[in-house]
Write a protein that holds these residues in place. Structure first.
Motif, PDB file in Angstrom:
ATOM      1  N   LEU A 179       0.828  -1.209   0.000  1.00 42.87           N
ATOM      2  CA  LEU A 179       0.000   0.000   0.000  1.00 42.87           C
ATOM      3  C   LEU A 179       0.861   1.258   0.000  1.00 42.87           C
ATOM      4  O   LEU A 179       0.556   2.238  -0.690  1.00 42.87           O
ATOM      5  CB  LEU A 179      -0.921   0.007   1.220  1.00 42.87           C
ATOM      6  N   SER A 180       1.932   1.250   0.767  1.00 42.50           N
ATOM      7  CA  SER A 180       2.783   2.446   0.851  1.00 42.50           C
ATOM      8  C   SER A 180       3.442   2.749  -0.495  1.00 42.50           C
ATOM      9  O   SER A 180       3.566   3.908  -0.888  1.00 42.50           O
ATOM     10  CB  SER A 180       3.841   2.267   1.933  1.00 42.50           C
ATOM     11  N   LEU A 181       3.873   1.713  -1.211  1.00 39.25           N
ATOM     12  CA  LEU A 181       4.553   1.921  -2.485  1.00 39.25           C
ATOM     13  C   LEU A 181       3.595   2.273  -3.614  1.00 39.25           C
ATOM     14  O   LEU A 181       4.025   2.767  -4.665  1.00 39.25           O
ATOM     15  CB  LEU A 181       5.352   0.669  -2.865  1.00 39.25           C
ATOM     16  N   LEU A 182       2.305   2.023  -3.408  1.00 36.97           N
ATOM     17  CA  LEU A 182       1.300   2.397  -4.401  1.00 36.97           C
ATOM     18  C   LEU A 182       0.639   3.734  -4.062  1.00 36.97           C
ATOM     19  O   LEU A 182      -0.173   4.237  -4.839  1.00 36.97           O
ATOM     20  CB  LEU A 182       0.226   1.310  -4.510  1.00 36.97           C
ATOM     21  N   SER A 183       1.001   4.297  -2.924  1.00 37.53           N
ATOM     22  CA  SER A 183       0.384   5.540  -2.485  1.00 37.53           C
ATOM     23  C   SER A 183       0.938   6.741  -3.240  1.00 37.53           C
ATOM     24  O   SER A 183       2.144   6.818  -3.506  1.00 37.53           O
ATOM     25  CB  SER A 183       0.617   5.745  -0.987  1.00 37.53           C
ATOM     26  N   PRO A 184       0.076   7.709  -3.566  1.00 38.13           N
ATOM     27  CA  PRO A 184       0.567   8.969  -4.152  1.00 38.13           C
ATOM     28  C   PRO A 184       1.578   9.676  -3.258  1.00 38.13           C
ATOM     29  O   PRO A 184       2.422  10.434  -3.752  1.00 38.13           O
ATOM     30  CB  PRO A 184      -0.704   9.796  -4.330  1.00 38.13           C
ATOM     31  N   ARG A 185       1.505   9.442  -1.940  1.00 37.09           N
ATOM     32  CA  ARG A 185       2.448  10.087  -1.028  1.00 37.09           C
ATOM     33  C   ARG A 185       3.879   9.626  -1.274  1.00 37.09           C
ATOM     34  O   ARG A 185       4.826  10.354  -0.984  1.00 37.09           O
ATOM     35  CB  ARG A 185       2.059   9.792   0.428  1.00 37.09           C
ATOM     36  N   PHE A 186       4.039   8.421  -1.808  1.00 37.40           N
ATOM     37  CA  PHE A 186       5.366   7.936  -2.169  1.00 37.40           C
ATOM     38  C   PHE A 186       5.697   8.264  -3.619  1.00 37.40           C
ATOM     39  O   PHE A 186       6.820   8.666  -3.943  1.00 37.40           O
ATOM     40  CB  PHE A 186       5.452   6.423  -1.965  1.00 37.40           C
ATOM     41  N   LEU A 187       4.735   8.113  -4.506  1.00 39.34           N
ATOM     42  CA  LEU A 187       4.989   8.168  -5.944  1.00 39.34           C
ATOM     43  C   LEU A 187       5.092   9.578  -6.512  1.00 39.34           C
ATOM     44  O   LEU A 187       5.650   9.764  -7.595  1.00 39.34           O
ATOM     45  CB  LEU A 187       3.891   7.413  -6.700  1.00 39.34           C
ATOM     46  N   TYR A 188       4.538  10.582  -5.818  1.00 40.08           N
ATOM     47  CA  TYR A 188       4.489  11.927  -6.388  1.00 40.08           C
ATOM     48  C   TYR A 188       5.291  12.912  -5.546  1.00 40.08           C
ATOM     49  O   TYR A 188       5.482  12.728  -4.349  1.00 40.08           O
ATOM     50  CB  TYR A 188       3.034  12.380  -6.547  1.00 40.08           C
ATOM     51  N   ARG A 189       5.742  13.969  -6.206  1.00 35.84           N
ATOM     52  CA  ARG A 189       6.641  14.938  -5.609  1.00 35.84           C
ATOM     53  C   ARG A 189       5.895  16.046  -4.880  1.00 35.84           C
ATOM     54  O   ARG A 189       4.671  16.122  -4.880  1.00 35.84           O
ATOM     55  CB  ARG A 189       7.555  15.519  -6.693  1.00 35.84           C
ATOM     56  N   GLU A 190       6.658  16.994  -4.309  1.00 37.49           N
ATOM     57  CA  GLU A 190       6.097  17.987  -3.397  1.00 37.49           C
ATOM     58  C   GLU A 190       5.347  19.119  -4.103  1.00 37.49           C
ATOM     59  O   GLU A 190       4.386  19.663  -3.549  1.00 37.49           O
ATOM     60  CB  GLU A 190       7.227  18.610  -2.565  1.00 37.49           C
ATOM     61  N   ALA A 191       5.785  19.493  -5.290  1.00 35.82           N
ATOM     62  CA  ALA A 191       5.191  20.643  -5.970  1.00 35.82           C
ATOM     63  C   ALA A 191       3.703  20.415  -6.213  1.00 35.82           C
ATOM     64  O   ALA A 191       3.278  19.337  -6.605  1.00 35.82           O
ATOM     65  CB  ALA A 191       5.909  20.895  -7.293  1.00 35.82           C
ATOM     66  N   LYS A 192       2.930  21.451  -5.977  1.00 32.46           N
ATOM     67  CA  LYS A 192       1.481  21.469  -6.225  1.00 32.46           C
ATOM     68  C   LYS A 192       0.717  20.543  -5.270  1.00 32.46           C
ATOM     69  O   LYS A 192      -0.368  20.082  -5.585  1.00 32.46           O
ATOM     70  CB  LYS A 192       1.180  21.074  -7.672  1.00 32.46           C
ATOM     71  N   GLN A 193       1.293  20.260  -4.095  1.00 32.31           N
ATOM     72  CA  GLN A 193       0.582  19.445  -3.111  1.00 32.31           C
ATOM     73  C   GLN A 193       0.223  20.267  -1.880  1.00 32.31           C
ATOM     74  O   GLN A 193       0.065  19.738  -0.792  1.00 32.31           O
ATOM     75  CB  GLN A 193       1.433  18.243  -2.694  1.00 32.31           C
ATOM     76  N   GLY A 194       0.079  21.560  -2.063  1.00 33.42           N
ATOM     77  CA  GLY A 194      -0.274  22.413  -0.948  1.00 33.42           C
ATOM     78  C   GLY A 194       0.947  23.084  -0.357  1.00 33.42           C
ATOM     79  O   GLY A 194       2.065  22.955  -0.876  1.00 33.42           O
ATOM     80  N   PRO A 195       0.773  23.837   0.739  1.00 31.86           N
ATOM     81  CA  PRO A 195       1.895  24.546   1.356  1.00 31.86           C
ATOM     82  C   PRO A 195       3.019  23.590   1.747  1.00 31.86           C
ATOM     83  O   PRO A 195       2.769  22.519   2.293  1.00 31.86           O
ATOM     84  CB  PRO A 195       1.262  25.194   2.596  1.00 31.86           C
ATOM     85  N   MET A 196       4.252  23.974   1.455  1.00 26.50           N
ATOM     86  CA  MET A 196       5.407  23.130   1.759  1.00 26.50           C
ATOM     87  C   MET A 196       5.947  23.449   3.144  1.00 26.50           C
ATOM     88  O   MET A 196       6.238  24.601   3.453  1.00 26.50           O
ATOM     89  CB  MET A 196       6.503  23.336   0.705  1.00 26.50           C
ATOM     90  N   ASP A 197       6.085  22.415   3.976  1.00 30.18           N
ATOM     91  CA  ASP A 197       6.690  22.588   5.289  1.00 30.18           C
ATOM     92  C   ASP A 197       8.142  22.120   5.234  1.00 30.18           C
ATOM     93  O   ASP A 197       8.688  21.857   4.169  1.00 30.18           O
ATOM     94  CB  ASP A 197       5.895  21.825   6.348  1.00 30.18           C
ATOM     95  N   ASP A 198       8.767  21.991   6.401  1.00 31.38           N
ATOM     96  CA  ASP A 198      10.167  21.591   6.439  1.00 31.38           C
ATOM     97  C   ASP A 198      10.382  20.185   5.886  1.00 31.38           C
ATOM     98  O   ASP A 198      11.431  19.889   5.297  1.00 31.38           O
ATOM     99  CB  ASP A 198      10.701  21.668   7.869  1.00 31.38           C
ATOM    100  N   TYR A 199       9.414  19.307   6.073  1.00 37.40           N
ATOM    101  CA  TYR A 199       9.555  17.951   5.536  1.00 37.40           C
ATOM    102  C   TYR A 199       9.543  17.980   4.006  1.00 37.40           C
ATOM    103  O   TYR A 199      10.282  17.230   3.353  1.00 37.40           O
ATOM    104  CB  TYR A 199       8.436  17.047   6.055  1.00 37.40           C
ATOM    105  N   ALA A 200       8.718  18.832   3.438  1.00 40.35           N
ATOM    106  CA  ALA A 200       8.685  18.967   1.976  1.00 40.35           C
ATOM    107  C   ALA A 200       9.989  19.575   1.463  1.00 40.35           C
ATOM    108  O   ALA A 200      10.491  19.186   0.403  1.00 40.35           O
ATOM    109  CB  ALA A 200       7.495  19.823   1.555  1.00 40.35           C
ATOM    110  N   VAL A 201      10.553  20.524   2.211  1.00 38.88           N
ATOM    111  CA  VAL A 201      11.835  21.102   1.828  1.00 38.88           C
ATOM    112  C   VAL A 201      12.929  20.039   1.882  1.00 38.88           C
ATOM    113  O   VAL A 201      13.788  19.960   0.986  1.00 38.88           O
ATOM    114  CB  VAL A 201      12.191  22.295   2.745  1.00 38.88           C
TER     115      VAL A 201
END
Length: 806
Positions: free
Chosen positions: A442-464
């Protein structure tokens, strides 16, 4: 998650002005707003454009059905003026000359042609993207590696070796411990483990006791004075680039070989079958990583000879003994290399992008997730450090899964995510391995793993942190980066840049820079370099492989030595040569010269050879099999070095065969071939950039004449500011390019594109211009440029994300 955007924003919005710019027919009405925006000159240009150009090219230069190509490019106003003066309108160029040509050129340039005009009309945006193939492979490898301990960069080279005066690697009979640069030995009947030193009385007594306990020792018979012995080599293999490697073991003796495996050897020749003396194994390896190696060798009294050689055939090279630079004496953990094939990424913009989501990609992701989840379950005792009979096994596996998912998602889990990815997968009474399997899947099929930070809302330190790690490693953040994010230590430029500097000294960064430099130099397209054997005898596969190694050794020394000044890439006059290359290129390697795997740095100053542009590998790559090609060489310099956007030729033109014009030099033949209206637009820039390299033939050897005529190596370049630079020979051109602002800006742009994988201007023109300025202030230090690009893009992306989500 936001919807996936299938966009491909134009990066620098440049391109050569099409030959169709010369085509203008009837008149069209002028838009009043065009006149209102300009001064007297621009108003005149707008009127001329509307009356003579708009019917074909559209009111705003976007094109029409008859001429669909938009009028965008990177020519200067001076170049546009000259082009219009000579060619517009088609068939009647005398109707738009002098001041009129200048006025319409300025109007076109300011209104829609130039980069600034294009950015004003359609500003590029950060692109929402998935992981590229390289990023997926690297991320999975590091995800698994986060539970085994990743190997650190190791400066030591060679393999650790232990020699034994026995066949069974009996540590009581270990006589030698040392480091061997390579494994290439022929001991004949000698025993390398016999030190020849007289043992002490205590050692003699111990040896006598051991001999009494070992009945086999009493039965041993010497054959022609030979003794049995064994050797164990351990350490790691360094893969310089991603691809398929073939490892070959040559030996008549007993041998076992482990590579990236701990449970079983990939070669087991301990008991010989027949007269096979070769053992071959092929394996895909990821570049920039170390793979654990163990090699066991044994020679018995019955063996006639004792010898062994370990060779490899890396991607795009011929077989050779594994060199010292590819070995380290220290252990590295196993690396998971995903075997599932992926469709190639889009490279239409010149660098890999993850903006296309196809069924083939989705299928590959699904199969890869299954592959990884099976691997994790099989390796649970090692990865989760829990045995099958552990009383707290379920608790420990839950903790393992939490850490796995958080590492994959690059951030802590929310309560909702813990429930979905962890709790719901551990069902009461069910096999725990199945629960872990589902969690990993499930984790490897999740968009949270497969897609990058841009355009996913405000970027916090983890996104940086994630942005930074993918910029420098193409992979997930390491523990230090995640800890910095957790402590809020990625808030300002100093904090982010400090992390970027730390991350530079990593084999993954080195491997990524290597690939970038290969792409910048078009090396990645020179995999089948051949020449006519009658014209260039001796230029064979092995020589080409040596040339590629020569270039890579220079690029490595440049990038990671004391002075990674970008200008050196154009000015250094030394080339790495081994004996084979030295003989072919007419150089002499002085006896006793310190060599690196047989290669030494040799000066070519007397030939006027300067920088990578005059490296024999590139010169041979940008040439035909029998003759040079000023066009190929000029196109490379125009596009890759100066950043000019050249469109494909409007008509297909085959090169003129040398035999058809036997009396002409290559320069003369090139001028003849491109002396037509449809070609002149681009070749007026291409040819003069290729001619200075005519000092070197199709295999990169220096020459003074061709066809019994002196080489004419004069060239020129008209800058975007309209200045004309003239140079005679490769060295003079290299000196111009080394100092050219266009060269510097182009390299910064391509650095952003490859490392950040976003349109540089999407971060804002001012931000990009600041990076160009800092590049110069930092002495054109390439390593600092990479750190700056990663830092600047991360902070600017966060700023933009916060603005967009207000």
């Amino acid at each position: 998650m936001p919807a996936i955007r299938h966009s491909s924003a134009i990066v620098r919005l440049r391109g050569a002005l099409l030959a169709t710019l010369a085509v203008a027919l009837a008149s069209a009405s002028l838009a009043p707003s065009s006149i209102a925006r300009g001064d007297k000159g621009s108003s005149t240009g707008a009127l001329i454009y509307a009356n003579k150009c708009a019917s074909c090219h559209g009111a705003n230069g976007a094109g029409t059905d008859d001429y669909p190509d938009p009028l965008i490019g990177d020519k200067s106003v001076l170049e546009l003026t000259s082009l219009i003066d000579q060619t517009m309108p088609e068939g009647e160029p005398e109707q738009c000359v002098g001041p009129d040509a200048e006025a319409v050129a300025k109007y076109i340039y300011d209104e829609f042609y130039s980069e600034f005009a294009q950015v004003r009309r359609a500003p590029p945006e950060l692109e929402f993207s998935r992981l590229t193939v390289r990023q997926y492979e690297q991320s999975v490898a590091d995800l698994v590696g986060s539970f085994t301990g990743g190997g650190k960069r190791d400066a030591d080279r060679g393999l650790a070796a232990e020699y034994f005066n026995s066949k069974r690697h009996d540590r009581r009979k270990r006589t030698i411990e040392r480091r061997d640069a390579t494994v290439d030995f022929d001991w004949q009947k000698a025993n390398p483990a016999d030190t020849g030193e007289e043992p002490s009385d205590e050692e003699k007594k111990k040896a006598e006791e051991e001999k009494k306990k070992d009945d086999d020792e009493k039965k041993k018979k010497k054959k022609d004075g030979a003794k049995e012995f064994s050797v164990v080599w351990t350490g790691s293999l360094l893969a310089p680039e991603t691809g398929d490697y073939e490892i070959v073991l040559y030996t008549d003796n007993a041998v076992k070989f482990w590579l990236n495996e701990s449970d079983k050897p990939v070669v087991d020749g301990w008991v010989r079958s027949g007269k096979d003396i070769q053992h071959r194994v092929s394996m895909r390896l990821l570049g920039g990583r170390s793979y654990p190696v163990r090699l066991e060798f044994s020679s018995s009294d019955d063996d006639d000879i004792a010898k062994i050689r370990v060779a490899w055939k890396p991607p795009h090279h011929v077989e050779e003994t594994i060199p010292e630079r590819a070995l380290t004496p220290h252990w590295s953990p196993e690396v998971l290399v995903v075997a599932t094939p992926f469709p190639p990424d889009d490279r239409s913009s010149g660098y890999e992008k993850g903006t296309a989501v196809t069924k083939e990609w989705e299928d590959a992701v699904a199969f890869a997730a299954m592959e990884v989840s099976r691997y994790v379950v099989d390796e649970l005792p090692r990865l989760a450090n829990v045995k099958s009979d552990d009383g707290e096994r379920e608790k420990k596996l839950r903790e393992f899964c939490v850490r796995w998912v958080e590492t994959a998602f690059r951030r802590p889990l929310t309560d909702e995510e813990k429930h979905l990815y962890i709790e719901r997968q551990f069902k009461e009474g069910e096999n725990l391995d199945a629960s872990v399997h589902r969690c990993v899947l499930l984790s490897l099929l999740s968009p949270r793993f497969l897609y990058r930070e841009a355009k996913q809302g405000p970027m916090d330190d983890y996104a940086v942190a994630s942005w930074l790690s993918y910029a420098l490693w193409d992979s997930i953040p390491d523990r230090q980066l995640r800890e910095a994010a957790a402590k809020g230590q990625l808030q300002n430029r100093d904090q982010v840049y400090a992390q970027a500097e730390r991350m530079l000294d990593d084999e993954r960064t080195r491997a990524k820079l290597r690939v970038f430099l290969h792409q910048w130099l078009n090396v990645d397209r020179m995999h089948d370099l051949k020449k006519d054997g009658e014209v260039y005898p001796g230029f064979d596969e092995r020589l080409v492989s040596d040339l590629r190694t020569s270039l890579d050794l220079y690029l490595e020394e440049f990038a990671w030595g004391d002075a990674p000044d970008f200008r050196r890439l154009f000015l250094d006059d030394e080339v790495y040569l081994n004996e084979r290359l030295a003989e072919f290129y007419g150089k002499t390697i002085s006896p006793g010269t310190s060599a690196r795997d047989g290669f030494v740095s040799v000066s070519f100053e007397e030939e006027g050879r300067a920088g990578v542009l005059a490296h024999p590998f590139l010169l041979a790559g940008f040439a035909y099999d029998k003759a040079t090609s000023p066009i190929h060489r000029g196109v490379f310099i125009a596009r890759n070095v100066l950043g000019r956007r050249l469109k494909p030729p409007p008509i297909a033109v085959s090169p003129l065969a040398p035999d058809l014009h036997a009396e002409l030099t290559t320069r003369e033949r090139t001028i003849l071939q491109t002396d037509i209206a449809a070609c002149k637009t681009c070749h007026a820039m291409i040819n003069p950039l290729g001619f200075p390299l005519e000092q070197f033939d199709a295999v990169g050897r220096f020459r003074k004449e061709e066809k019994s005529k002196p080489i004419d190596a004069e060239g020129l370049y008209v800058t975007r500011d309209g200045e004309t630079a003239k140079f005679d020979g490769a060295k003079a051109m290299a000196e111009f390019l080394a100092q050219s602002p266009e060269t510097h800006e182009s390299f910064v742009e391509q650095t952003y594109q490859y490392f950040v994988k976003q349109p540089p201007l999407a971060l804002g023109k001012e931000s990009f211009d600041e990076s160009v300025r800092r590049f110069g202030e930092n002495g054109y230090n390439v390593r600092k440029l990479i750190a700056d690009a990663a830092t600047t893009s991360a902070l600017r992306a966060r700023e933009l994300s916060q603005t967009e989500n207000k």
